[in-house]
Motif scaffolding. Structure first.
Motif, PDB file in Angstrom:
ATOM      1  N   ILE A 379       0.857  -1.186   0.000  1.00  0.00           N
ATOM      2  CA  ILE A 379       0.000   0.000   0.000  1.00  0.00           C
ATOM      3  C   ILE A 379       0.894   1.237   0.000  1.00  0.00           C
ATOM      4  CG2 ILE A 379      -1.822   1.250   1.210  1.00  0.00           C
ATOM      5  CD1 ILE A 379      -2.299  -1.529   2.705  1.00  0.00           C
ATOM      6  N   ILE A 380       0.667   2.146  -0.931  1.00  0.00           N
ATOM      7  CA  ILE A 380       1.439   3.384  -1.016  1.00  0.00           C
ATOM      8  C   ILE A 380       0.532   4.566  -0.705  1.00  0.00           C
ATOM      9  CG2 ILE A 380       2.634   4.958  -2.593  1.00  0.00           C
ATOM     10  CD1 ILE A 380       3.958   2.600  -3.885  1.00  0.00           C
ATOM     11  N   PHE A 417       0.377  -2.897  -6.275  1.00  0.00           N
ATOM     12  CA  PHE A 417       0.222  -2.111  -5.057  1.00  0.00           C
ATOM     13  C   PHE A 417      -1.063  -1.291  -5.122  1.00  0.00           C
ATOM     14  CE2 PHE A 417       2.746   0.460  -7.981  1.00  0.00           C
ATOM     15  CZ  PHE A 417       2.205   1.731  -7.893  1.00  0.00           C
ATOM     16  N   TYR A 418      -1.543  -0.909  -3.930  1.00  0.00           N
ATOM     17  CA  TYR A 418      -2.688  -0.018  -3.802  1.00  0.00           C
ATOM     18  C   TYR A 418      -2.173   1.400  -3.586  1.00  0.00           C
ATOM     19  CZ  TYR A 418      -5.521  -4.231  -3.179  1.00  0.00           C
ATOM     20  OH  TYR A 418      -6.143  -5.435  -3.353  1.00  0.00           O
ATOM     21  N   LEU A 419      -2.912   2.377  -4.079  1.00  0.00           N
ATOM     22  CA  LEU A 419      -2.470   3.771  -4.065  1.00  0.00           C
ATOM     23  C   LEU A 419      -3.594   4.652  -3.509  1.00  0.00           C
ATOM     24  CD1 LEU A 419      -0.175   5.731  -5.240  1.00  0.00           C
ATOM     25  CD2 LEU A 419      -1.648   5.906  -7.264  1.00  0.00           C
ATOM     26  N   ARG A 426      -4.846  13.859  -4.948  1.00  0.00           N
ATOM     27  CA  ARG A 426      -3.408  13.642  -5.146  1.00  0.00           C
ATOM     28  C   ARG A 426      -3.095  12.253  -5.692  1.00  0.00           C
ATOM     29  NH1 ARG A 426      -1.481  15.621   0.692  1.00  0.00           N
ATOM     30  NH2 ARG A 426      -3.603  14.933   1.157  1.00  0.00           N
ATOM     31  N   SER A 427      -3.853  11.242  -5.256  1.00  0.00           N
ATOM     32  CA  SER A 427      -3.580   9.889  -5.750  1.00  0.00           C
ATOM     33  C   SER A 427      -3.876   9.776  -7.242  1.00  0.00           C
ATOM     34  CB  SER A 427      -4.372   8.840  -4.969  1.00  0.00           C
ATOM     35  OG  SER A 427      -5.753   9.108  -5.010  1.00  0.00           O
ATOM     36  N   MET A 428      -4.830  10.565  -7.743  1.00  0.00           N
ATOM     37  CA  MET A 428      -5.093  10.538  -9.180  1.00  0.00           C
ATOM     38  C   MET A 428      -3.993  11.249  -9.951  1.00  0.00           C
ATOM     39  SD  MET A 428      -6.940   9.130 -11.379  1.00  0.00           S
ATOM     40  CE  MET A 428      -8.307   8.527 -10.373  1.00  0.00           C
ATOM     41  N   ILE A 429      -3.417  12.302  -9.369  1.00  0.00           N
ATOM     42  CA  ILE A 429      -2.232  12.909  -9.987  1.00  0.00           C
ATOM     43  C   ILE A 429      -1.143  11.854 -10.112  1.00  0.00           C
ATOM     44  CG2 ILE A 429      -0.395  14.626  -9.752  1.00  0.00           C
ATOM     45  CD1 ILE A 429      -2.345  16.393  -8.199  1.00  0.00           C
ATOM     46  N   ALA A 430      -0.887  11.143  -9.004  1.00  0.00           N
ATOM     47  CA  ALA A 430       0.141  10.107  -9.001  1.00  0.00           C
ATOM     48  C   ALA A 430      -0.185   9.007 -10.004  1.00  0.00           C
ATOM     49  CB  ALA A 430       0.292   9.519  -7.605  1.00  0.00           C
ATOM     50  N   ALA A 431      -1.465   8.577 -10.038  1.00  0.00           N
ATOM     51  CA  ALA A 431      -1.874   7.512 -10.950  1.00  0.00           C
ATOM     52  C   ALA A 431      -1.638   7.908 -12.399  1.00  0.00           C
ATOM     53  CB  ALA A 431      -3.349   7.175 -10.726  1.00  0.00           C
ATOM     54  N   SER A 432      -1.969   9.143 -12.743  1.00  0.00           N
ATOM     55  CA  SER A 432      -1.793   9.588 -14.128  1.00  0.00           C
ATOM     56  C   SER A 432      -0.318   9.647 -14.504  1.00  0.00           C
ATOM     57  CB  SER A 432      -2.456  10.947 -14.341  1.00  0.00           C
ATOM     58  OG  SER A 432      -1.831  11.978 -13.603  1.00  0.00           O
ATOM     59  N   GLU A 444      -5.949   2.255  -7.628  1.00  0.00           N
ATOM     60  CA  GLU A 444      -6.137   3.504  -6.893  1.00  0.00           C
ATOM     61  C   GLU A 444      -7.471   3.459  -6.162  1.00  0.00           C
ATOM     62  OE1 GLU A 444      -7.455   7.744  -6.417  1.00  0.00           O
ATOM     63  OE2 GLU A 444      -8.356   6.160  -7.632  1.00  0.00           O
ATOM     64  N   ILE A 445      -7.512   4.054  -4.962  1.00  0.00           N
ATOM     65  CA  ILE A 445      -8.692   3.935  -4.103  1.00  0.00           C
ATOM     66  C   ILE A 445      -9.467   5.245  -4.076  1.00  0.00           C
ATOM     67  CG2 ILE A 445      -9.520   3.296  -1.818  1.00  0.00           C
ATOM     68  CD1 ILE A 445      -6.662   1.990  -1.463  1.00  0.00           C
ATOM     69  N   GLU A 446     -10.710   5.178  -4.499  1.00  0.00           N
ATOM     70  CA  GLU A 446     -11.587   6.343  -4.536  1.00  0.00           C
ATOM     71  C   GLU A 446     -11.849   6.865  -3.118  1.00  0.00           C
ATOM     72  OE1 GLU A 446     -16.020   7.597  -6.210  1.00  0.00           O
ATOM     73  OE2 GLU A 446     -15.399   5.483  -6.193  1.00  0.00           O
ATOM     74  N   GLY A 447     -11.761   8.179  -2.972  1.00  0.00           N
ATOM     75  CA  GLY A 447     -12.065   8.788  -1.667  1.00  0.00           C
ATOM     76  C   GLY A 447     -10.908   8.805  -0.696  1.00  0.00           C
ATOM     77  N   GLY A 448      -9.841   8.062  -1.004  1.00  0.00           N
ATOM     78  CA  GLY A 448      -8.635   8.103  -0.206  1.00  0.00           C
ATOM     79  C   GLY A 448      -8.796   7.683   1.246  1.00  0.00           C
ATOM     80  N   PHE A 449      -7.873   8.135   2.074  1.00  0.00           N
ATOM     81  CA  PHE A 449      -7.842   7.716   3.476  1.00  0.00           C
ATOM     82  C   PHE A 449      -9.095   8.154   4.240  1.00  0.00           C
ATOM     83  CE2 PHE A 449      -6.602   8.073   7.950  1.00  0.00           C
ATOM     84  CZ  PHE A 449      -6.088   6.793   8.162  1.00  0.00           C
ATOM     85  N   ASN A 450      -9.637   9.307   3.869  1.00  0.00           N
ATOM     86  CA  ASN A 450     -10.838   9.778   4.554  1.00  0.00           C
ATOM     87  C   ASN A 450     -11.978   8.765   4.441  1.00  0.00           C
ATOM     88  OD1 ASN A 450      -9.467  12.127   5.163  1.00  0.00           O
ATOM     89  ND2 ASN A 450     -10.321  13.265   3.437  1.00  0.00           N
ATOM     90  N   ALA A 451     -12.081   8.139   3.275  1.00  0.00           N
ATOM     91  CA  ALA A 451     -13.123   7.128   3.070  1.00  0.00           C
ATOM     92  C   ALA A 451     -12.698   5.773   3.634  1.00  0.00           C
ATOM     93  CB  ALA A 451     -13.437   7.001   1.583  1.00  0.00           C
TER      94      ALA A 451
END
Length: 470
Positions: A379-380, A417-419, A426-432, A444-451
């Motif tokens: 997990i990153i 890995f999961y992102l 920010r994770s979508m910036i990284a994914a792109s 990549e995980i929608e909603g990030g850590f908050n979700a």
């Protein structure tokens, strides 16, 4: 007398518009001049001076265009050496605007030419301090940005900053209003408050930098914990010092509408970066291959500056319909003037033309919770180190987005890995960026850590040093 703070949230930047008896002054204007020209016309006043607190690193100021349009002179503090016509004020020099006065206080430390501007009202009372990057609310300007240009260490600059603050600023009356150039979110400091104005007396009580027992303690306090400055900072300083092209011309070029065929031809022949400024949700569903997503709704300009190495990089835009001008404007604020045009009609035009598209493998937090195996799955976490330290998924690696050009080299293309970030931006910036460089072995995980925090995925605030980027 009127003092108006013109605050731009995405840059956490404050410009100031001051009028008195038919005359005006503007301090640290942003790149686009229309907001200021509109105010001058509405108030029926003449712009007498444009004051610059220093050569800004985090944005390109509008001083040159504004001066060309109004004939108002640009004023810098002592030791400034711009490569265009300007007034270089002496320390304590007075400038009159209508019935008020502005006194220049040379306050080196953040940069050598840094100055604050002290406002004296019609009665001569010291009323406000426009403190630039010398004094923030809750913090002071970082002393590491100008060290190469000044041939000094950050410690020596911090020492000058101490003298400027303790000998000149702290001697001023407590009831003076402090108007800084930046607030929370700016990379020009490390501990700024979300408030955008305060009394000097209040800052004397609560600002850590103004409560040090001595010079050495101050130097240590202000130099500890400084993160590396974004790559574009030096280029913005150069533009502010040497000059730049007209914003009107930048906007004209950037608003050139291209159909899908011309857009593709420009991307292939000119080596242009395709910058997609739609939301992470829209981008994940479909985008032009090799494009980079940095959403306009968010800290757009600073992230462009952090992710795109060269301000001269040719850029082609994919934007939501009707937001093209806003996008070009916000890019120009951080010096990205080489926008070649935008895709007319946005991404839908590309799809309707039958062009190739790509997607990001994005899953919901619930799906992530059902399939992740803590201790086995990689997990990153691309949030800031401070966010990671506060709480993170157990066994996750801390790989801040700001350092992606470093940690991308260690990514094993054969290991899944999961992102995630905090909310998906920010994770979508990284994914792109990962996919643009040929790496597709992630989810990549929608909603990030908050979700994710709302699921049963184990979390911790224990920081394992082996998980931190070295």
């Amino acid at each position: 007398m009127k003092v108006e703070q013109i605050y731009t949230g995405c840059l956490a930047q404050g410009a100031y518009y001051i009028t008195s008896n038919g005359e005006a002054a503007i301090i640290d204007p942003l790149r686009e001049t229309k907001p200021y020209m509109d105010r001058l016309e509405k108030d029926g006043v003449r712009l007498k001076y444009i004051f610059e607190t220093h050569f800004h690193a985090d944005f390109v100021s509008g001083h040159l265009d504004l001066s060309r349009k109004t004939n108002a002179p640009i004023v810098y503090g002592t030791t400034a050496k711009p490569e265009f016509e300007a007034i270089i004020a002496a320390d304590n020099q007075i400038f009159e605007i209508g019935g008020i006065k502005i006194k220049v206080l040379h306050t080196p430390g953040h940069t050598m030419e840094s100055s604050c501007f002290l406002l004296l009202d019609e009665s001569g009372k010291e009323t406000a301090l426009f403190s630039g990057d010398t004094l923030f609310l809750g913090d002071v300007g970082r002393p590491d940005l100008a060290q190469k240009a000044a041939n000094m260490t950050q410690e020596k600059l911090a020492g000058l900053l101490y003298e400027s603050l303790y000998d000149k600023i702290l001697t001023l009356p407590d009831d003076i209003t402090v108007y800084p150039a930046h607030g929370a979110g700016s990379a020009c400091g490390k501990n700024m408050m979300k408030e955008t104005m305060d009394s000097l007396g209040s800052q004397k009580k609560i600002n850590y930098a103004l409560n040090q027992p001595g010079k050495e303690a101050f130097i240590k306090a202000v130099t500890e914990g400084l993160l590396p400055p974004p790559a574009y900072f030096g280029m913005n300083v150069a533009m502010n010092k040497k000059g730049y092209g007209s914003f009107d011309e930048v906007l004209k070029h950037g608003l050139k509408a291209l159909d899908a065929a011309d857009f593709q031809a420009a991307a292939e022949s000119l080596g242009a970066l395709i910058l997609d400024t739609r939301s992470d949700k829209d981008f994940a569903k479909g985008f032009i291959p090799q494009s980079v997503n940095i959403g306009l709704i968010g800290d757009f300009a600073p992230w462009v500056g952090a992710m795109v190495v060269d301000v001269k990089q040719p850029i082609l835009l994919v934007a939501d319909y009707g937001r093209e001008e806003e996008t070009v404007t916000r890019l120009s604020r951080v010096g990205f003037d080489n926008v070649l045009g935008h895709l007319s009609g946005g991404f839908e035009t590309w799809k309707l033309a039958g062009k190739e598209t790509d997607t990001v493998n994005r899953i919901t937090p619930k799906q992530f919770a059902s399939e992740v195996k803590i201790g086995e799955s990689k997990i990153i976490d691309v949030r800031k180190e401070s966010e990671y330290a506060a709480e993170h998924i157990q066994e996750a690696y801390s790989r801040p987005l700001a350092y992606i050009n470093d940690w991308i080299k260690e990514v094993d293309p054969q290991e899944h890995f999961y992102l995630h970030c905090a909310g998906g931006y920010r994770s979508m910036i990284a994914a792109s960026i990962l996919q643009a460089r040929g790496l597709r072995n992630f989810t990549e995980i929608e909603g990030g850590f908050n979700a994710i925090a709302q699921t049963t995925v184990p979390k911790t605030n224990f920081v394992c040093q082996s998980k931190i980027l070295k």
